[in-house]
Design an enzyme around this catalytic site. Sequence first.
Site, mmCIF file in Angstrom:
data_model
loop_
_atom_site.group_PDB
_atom_site.id
_atom_site.type_symbol
_atom_site.label_atom_id
_atom_site.label_comp_id
_atom_site.label_asym_id
_atom_site.label_seq_id
_atom_site.Cartn_x
_atom_site.Cartn_y
_atom_site.Cartn_z
ATOM 1 N N CYS A 1 0.937 -1.156 -0.010
ATOM 2 C CA CYS A 1 -0.048 -0.098 0.103
ATOM 3 C C CYS A 1 0.886 1.263 -0.044
ATOM 4 C CB CYS A 1 -0.884 -0.040 1.179
ATOM 5 S SG CYS A 1 -1.674 1.615 1.583
ATOM 6 N N ASP B 1 -0.345 -5.775 0.331
ATOM 7 C CA ASP B 1 -1.834 -5.843 -0.574
ATOM 8 C C ASP B 1 -1.739 -7.068 -1.334
ATOM 9 O OD1 ASP B 1 -3.201 -3.733 0.240
ATOM 10 O OD2 ASP B 1 -2.059 -2.482 -1.232
ATOM 11 N N GLU C 1 9.023 -14.555 -21.762
ATOM 12 C CA GLU C 1 9.585 -15.823 -21.146
ATOM 13 C C GLU C 1 8.919 -16.055 -19.504
ATOM 14 O OE1 GLU C 1 11.605 -18.181 -18.845
ATOM 15 O OE2 GLU C 1 12.335 -16.151 -18.753
ATOM 16 N N SER C 2 8.640 -17.019 -19.240
ATOM 17 C CA SER C 2 7.833 -16.905 -18.020
ATOM 18 C C SER C 2 8.481 -16.844 -16.945
ATOM 19 C CB SER C 2 7.076 -18.381 -18.150
ATOM 20 O OG SER C 2 7.996 -19.463 -17.938
ATOM 21 N N HIS D 1 -3.800 -0.191 -6.167
ATOM 22 C CA HIS D 1 -4.189 -1.205 -6.950
ATOM 23 C C HIS D 1 -4.231 -0.908 -8.490
ATOM 24 C CE1 HIS D 1 -4.931 -3.102 -3.349
ATOM 25 N NE2 HIS D 1 -5.913 -2.737 -3.322
#
Length: 155
Positions: A53, A60, A76-77, A94
């Site tokens: 936050c 969060d 690429e993961s 957010h």
Amino acid sequence: MESTPPSNTPQFLGRDTPLPASPEAAVLDYVPNPRPGLTYLVRFAAPEFTSLCPVTSQPDFAHLVIDYVPRDTIVESKSLKLFLGSFRNHNGFHEDVTVGIGVRLNAEMRPKWLRIGGYWYPRGGIPIDVFWQSGKPPEDLWLPDQGVQAYRGRG
């Protein structure tokens, strides 16, 4: 925002790689699309995403779902995992975090289409869901629901 030109040798795979100090310091690897010319959807789900936050620095938590239709490259993961993990010590609302992730991926990867859903767990009793997409999805795309239910103790 650094990015790596597409190559067949991602720089993080098979290496012990520390978490980047910040999202800005994170480098995303892109490799050539193995199925150029086809319209298909790639989905990444990060159900344990965390950031801080910007007011209280309290953690969060969110369930992120990233959908995209590749053009010339795919992300690429492992580099995506490290990028998302770099938000653990990042302060941001957010809305800024969710949209910022989508905008960065879209700007660097230049997919045919991209969307992100950020399903944030409650803080102060209010869950916040944030959605962004780069435009209209391709007409011939099978687009499944993101599969995250409205808040009722998600999970």
